[in-house]
Motif scaffolding. Structure first.
Motif, PDB file in Angstrom:
ATOM      1  N   ASP A 285      25.934  -2.253  -6.290  1.00  0.00           N
ATOM      2  CA  ASP A 285      26.183  -3.243  -5.248  1.00  0.00           C
ATOM      3  C   ASP A 285      24.867  -3.666  -4.597  1.00  0.00           C
ATOM      4  O   ASP A 285      24.024  -2.811  -4.292  1.00  0.00           O
ATOM      5  CB  ASP A 285      27.124  -2.654  -4.193  1.00  0.00           C
ATOM      6  CG  ASP A 285      27.397  -3.610  -3.050  1.00  0.00           C
ATOM      7  OD1 ASP A 285      28.243  -4.502  -3.226  1.00  0.00           O
ATOM      8  OD2 ASP A 285      26.752  -3.461  -1.991  1.00  0.00           O
ATOM      9  N   PRO A 286      24.657  -4.968  -4.353  1.00  0.00           N
ATOM     10  CA  PRO A 286      23.372  -5.419  -3.789  1.00  0.00           C
ATOM     11  C   PRO A 286      23.096  -4.903  -2.384  1.00  0.00           C
ATOM     12  O   PRO A 286      21.960  -4.529  -2.069  1.00  0.00           O
ATOM     13  CB  PRO A 286      23.491  -6.949  -3.812  1.00  0.00           C
ATOM     14  CG  PRO A 286      24.951  -7.230  -3.867  1.00  0.00           C
ATOM     15  CD  PRO A 286      25.544  -6.106  -4.654  1.00  0.00           C
TER      16      PRO A 286
ATOM     17  N   ALA B  32      19.684 -14.367   5.075  1.00  0.00           N
ATOM     18  CA  ALA B  32      20.807 -13.468   4.834  1.00  0.00           C
ATOM     19  C   ALA B  32      22.064 -14.246   4.472  1.00  0.00           C
ATOM     20  O   ALA B  32      22.849 -13.823   3.610  1.00  0.00           O
ATOM     21  CB  ALA B  32      21.050 -12.607   6.077  1.00  0.00           C
ATOM     22  N   SER B  33      22.265 -15.395   5.108  1.00  0.00           N
ATOM     23  CA  SER B  33      23.408 -16.243   4.789  1.00  0.00           C
ATOM     24  C   SER B  33      23.303 -16.787   3.363  1.00  0.00           C
ATOM     25  O   SER B  33      24.299 -16.832   2.627  1.00  0.00           O
ATOM     26  CB  SER B  33      23.501 -17.391   5.792  1.00  0.00           C
ATOM     27  OG  SER B  33      24.562 -18.268   5.471  1.00  0.00           O
TER      28      SER B  33
ATOM     29  N   GLY C 182      23.713 -16.238  -3.404  1.00  0.00           N
ATOM     30  CA  GLY C 182      23.303 -15.099  -4.220  1.00  0.00           C
ATOM     31  C   GLY C 182      24.482 -14.267  -4.674  1.00  0.00           C
ATOM     32  O   GLY C 182      24.555 -13.831  -5.827  1.00  0.00           O
ATOM     33  N   SER C 183      25.428 -14.029  -3.767  1.00  0.00           N
ATOM     34  CA  SER C 183      26.615 -13.253  -4.116  1.00  0.00           C
ATOM     35  C   SER C 183      27.445 -13.963  -5.175  1.00  0.00           C
ATOM     36  O   SER C 183      27.980 -13.325  -6.094  1.00  0.00           O
ATOM     37  CB  SER C 183      27.446 -13.009  -2.856  1.00  0.00           C
ATOM     38  OG  SER C 183      28.566 -12.219  -3.142  1.00  0.00           O
ATOM     39  N   GLY C 184      27.548 -15.281  -5.066  1.00  0.00           N
ATOM     40  CA  GLY C 184      28.302 -16.041  -6.062  1.00  0.00           C
ATOM     41  C   GLY C 184      27.660 -16.002  -7.434  1.00  0.00           C
ATOM     42  O   GLY C 184      28.345 -15.886  -8.459  1.00  0.00           O
TER      43      GLY C 184
ATOM     44  N   GLY D 191      17.670  -6.118  -2.994  1.00  0.00           N
ATOM     45  CA  GLY D 191      18.923  -5.668  -3.584  1.00  0.00           C
ATOM     46  C   GLY D 191      19.540  -6.709  -4.491  1.00  0.00           C
ATOM     47  O   GLY D 191      20.008  -6.396  -5.599  1.00  0.00           O
ATOM     48  N   TYR D 192      19.544  -7.959  -4.051  1.00  0.00           N
ATOM     49  CA  TYR D 192      20.119  -9.021  -4.864  1.00  0.00           C
ATOM     50  C   TYR D 192      19.260  -9.307  -6.100  1.00  0.00           C
ATOM     51  O   TYR D 192      19.793  -9.462  -7.217  1.00  0.00           O
ATOM     52  CB  TYR D 192      20.276 -10.291  -4.029  1.00  0.00           C
ATOM     53  CG  TYR D 192      21.507 -10.286  -3.163  1.00  0.00           C
ATOM     54  CD1 TYR D 192      22.720 -10.765  -3.648  1.00  0.00           C
ATOM     55  CD2 TYR D 192      21.482  -9.802  -1.861  1.00  0.00           C
ATOM     56  CE1 TYR D 192      23.862 -10.761  -2.862  1.00  0.00           C
ATOM     57  CE2 TYR D 192      22.617  -9.793  -1.072  1.00  0.00           C
ATOM     58  CZ  TYR D 192      23.802 -10.275  -1.583  1.00  0.00           C
ATOM     59  OH  TYR D 192      24.940 -10.253  -0.805  1.00  0.00           O
TER      60      TYR D 192
END
Length: 393
Positions: A18-19, A97-98, A104-106, A240-241
């Motif tokens: 997990d990032p 962060a947004s 990034g999460s997508g 992390g990402y």
């Protein structure tokens, strides 16, 4: 100090799958003395009331999520990496962060979860190695469903087919493309002369390069994202990402775009990894889950997967009473449904255990019965045998 950091466990050669967990581990490793904290791969989001990892336990308090953990440690004077940030730098931190949490999460979701080949060959086996049976049946599908939702805002979430990719791949019903995504039935691309799956791959790469470009411009020529002398909390989150984006997937669009065109970000990841304490992480084994705990978690996952019921159960069980909406209280009807679903899940689990104890389908079956008379029967054993052979059976 007794800081306990609970995270998703190691995968793909990294400290976590997990990032945000990777970011928390990197931050703790670099900024908190090793003797002041322990690291536990609990792989159980239920340890926190928010059902989210990473989760920090400190003096009976629980905090979940990377940003909230950083805020908690800063407030209690344990962490000081953001103490001297200026107001503009704090605003940049929130903006970055947004970007990581959305775009990034997508991108990570598309690369590791939506892509059927990556999911079947890499991500699903990784979760299976982290989780005990029977949670391997409920947790990974729920994690993947959440990841697909994150990918939808990119405009290419339709690459996640409605059918289950793992089952369809094994049954030969779904064809994947050279980009690793599911082949679409209709041409959704802007040009009729181009196959839609190729259009989607190009679009995915465009989103990736746009994401890297924003990060690269934001960092500029500084050693870290906000300054040159030392990292801040946003540096570890970006780390992390980017670490997960460098994972070698069957179709490494994210990895190739990063390493071929944005070498400064690659250097940043390498340098931040070597920053601070490089000793072994203070891993500690989690407490063994009892049979009742496993059954309870399995029941929760089973209920959440039931159409029409999962949402109500999740709202009742994880939401509780929302102080912002005084009329939103726990509905007894939802509790009855949830309990009924839990009982059904326990019964199903018992059936599964029985099924696992049975021999595999197609295995040789052995039947034991009294041998029929052939040749001389019991007479071959002399007079006694002749007497016994004449007795009725």
């Amino acid at each position: 100090m007794a800081l306990e950091l609970r995270v998703w466990g190691s995968a793909f050669g990294l400290d976590s799958i997990d990032p945000e967990c990777l970011a928390a581990v990197a931050c703790f490793r670099s900024c908190i003395p090793r003797q002041d904290w322990t690291l536990i791969a609990s792989n159980d989001a239920a340890v926190s009331s928010e059902y989210r990892l990473p989760a920090l336990s400190h003096k009976g308090n629980w905090v979940s999520g990377y940003s909230d953990i950083i805020s908690y440690l800063t407030k209690h004077g344990i962490l000081h990496i953001d103490d001297d940030l200026t107001p503009p730098q704090r605003a940049d931190t929130l903006a970055c962060a947004s970007l990581l949490a959305t775009r990034g999460s997508g991108l990570l979701a598309m690369s590791l979860y939506v892509s059927p080949r990556a999911w079947v060959e890499m991500t699903r086996p990784a979760y299976s190695s982290l989780l005990p049976f029977p949670l391997t049946w409920t947790v990974p599908p729920a994690v993947r469903a959440a990841a697909v939702e994150k990918a939808e805002h990119l405009g290419i979430g339709y690459l996640a087919a409605e059918v289950d990719a793992e089952e369809s791949s094994s049954a030969g019903l779904v064809e994947t493309t050279s980009t690793g995504f599911l082949r679409l039935r209709e041409r959704l691309g802007p040009r009729k002369t181009m196959q839609p799956e190729h259009t989607a791959a190009i679009r995915f790469q465009h989103f990736a390069e746009d994401f890297y470009s924003v990060l690269d411009d934001f960092r500029g020529h500084k050693t870290f994202f906000l300054r040159d002398d030392k990292p801040s909390s946003i540096d570890f989150l970006a780390y992390g990402y980017l670490q997960l984006m460098r994972v070698q997937t069957p179709h490494p669009i994210l990895k190739n775009a990063l390493e071929k065109s944005y070498s400064r970000l690659v250097v940043f990841v390498t340098e931040l990894r070597s920053y601070g304490d490089n000793e072994e992480l203070p891993w500690r084994e989690p407490k063994a889950r009892g049979a009742l705990g496993l059954i309870g978690r399995f029941a929760e996952g089973s209920i959440e997967a039931i159409p029409g019921v999962g949402g109500s159960w999740r709202k009742w069980h994880k939401g509780g009473v929302d102080t912002r909406d005084t009329y939103d209280v726990r509905d007894p009807t939802q509790l009855i449904i949830a309990v009924g679903g839990a009982v059904t899940s326990v019964v199903a689990l018992g059936a599964v255990a029985l099924f696992r104890a049975l021999p595999p389908f197609g295995a040789s079956a052995h039947r034991f019965e009294a041998a029929r008379e052939d040749r001389a029967g019991l007479r071959q054993f002399g007079e006694i045998g002749s007497i016994l052979d004449g007795l009725p059976i």
